[in-house]
Design a protein around this motif. Structure first.
Motif, PDB file in Angstrom:
ATOM      1  N   ALA A  82       0.856  -1.192   0.000  1.00 59.20           N
ATOM      2  CA  ALA A  82       0.000   0.000   0.000  1.00 59.20           C
ATOM      3  C   ALA A  82       0.889   1.237   0.000  1.00 59.20           C
ATOM      4  CB  ALA A  82      -0.907   0.003   1.227  1.00 59.20           C
ATOM      5  N   ALA A  93      -2.822   3.378   2.472  1.00 63.93           N
ATOM      6  CA  ALA A  93      -3.948   2.798   1.743  1.00 63.93           C
ATOM      7  C   ALA A  93      -3.523   2.436   0.320  1.00 63.93           C
ATOM      8  CB  ALA A  93      -5.097   3.801   1.693  1.00 63.93           C
ATOM      9  N   TRP A 148     -12.629   9.005   2.656  1.00 62.63           N
ATOM     10  CA  TRP A 148     -12.716   8.041   1.549  1.00 62.63           C
ATOM     11  C   TRP A 148     -14.103   8.024   0.932  1.00 62.63           C
ATOM     12  CZ3 TRP A 148      -7.938   6.697   0.512  1.00 62.63           C
ATOM     13  CH2 TRP A 148      -6.995   6.732   1.541  1.00 62.63           C
ATOM     14  N   THR A 174     -10.240   7.994   7.857  1.00 64.50           N
ATOM     15  CA  THR A 174      -9.176   7.442   8.696  1.00 64.50           C
ATOM     16  C   THR A 174      -8.327   8.602   9.186  1.00 64.50           C
ATOM     17  OG1 THR A 174      -7.725   7.072   6.789  1.00 64.50           O
ATOM     18  CG2 THR A 174      -9.035   5.208   7.525  1.00 64.50           C
TER      19      THR A 174
END
Length: 152
Positions: free
Chosen positions: A90, A96, A122, A128
């Protein structure tokens, strides 16, 4: 139709048209502004995340991402980030595999270095939070994670 009626009708049509134009312009919202200064670490962290997300969105895996990392991250942290990415498959800056729709940087306060909370959005209901630590002297990021180096 006499000239007085024609003038009154024209004035009425113009006032409606001009009034409608003002309504459309006003409904577009007030102008926004963003400010910062290069000596402020929160500004620098926000600049980094904004430019980095743009680079990932616009350029994929191109050279701009690496140039931004070289400019904003300490060399030791760049190595650490590369190892994290190999292990986790990621993007280490975003933690991510995809790109957020929005981001926000908030000062988290510290004495010897700057710590910021990065909120990545997101979707409407999914965010997050990451903690980013930056040196005060060199203005370089030396940590990105779920917790700051102070354990917050």
């Amino acid at each position: 139709m006499n000239s007085r009626t024609r003038i009154a009708l024209t004035a009425g049509v113009l006032s409606v048209a001009l009034g409608l134009g003002a309504t459309v312009q006003a409904s577009a919202g007030t102008p926004r502004s963003v400010s910062g200064k290069p000596s402020d670490n929160i500004t620098r962290i926000a600049d980094f995340y904004g430019a980095y997300i743009d680079a990932v969105t616009d350029e994929g895996s191109g050279g701009l991402q690496q140039a931004l990392r070289s400019h904003y991250l300490t060399p030791a942290f760049q190595k650490e980030l590369n190892a994290w990415e190999k292990k986790n498959h990621a993007n280490g800056v975003l933690r991510a595999q995809n790109v957020p729709l929005a981001w926000k940087v908030t000062d988290n306060g510290t004495a010897d270095y700057t710590e910021a909370v990065i909120t990545l959005t997101w979707s409407k209901s999914s965010t997050t939070k990451l903690i980013v630590d930056m040196t005060r002297g060199s203005h370089k990021i030396f940590h990105i994670g779920d917790k700051g180096i102070g354990g917050k």
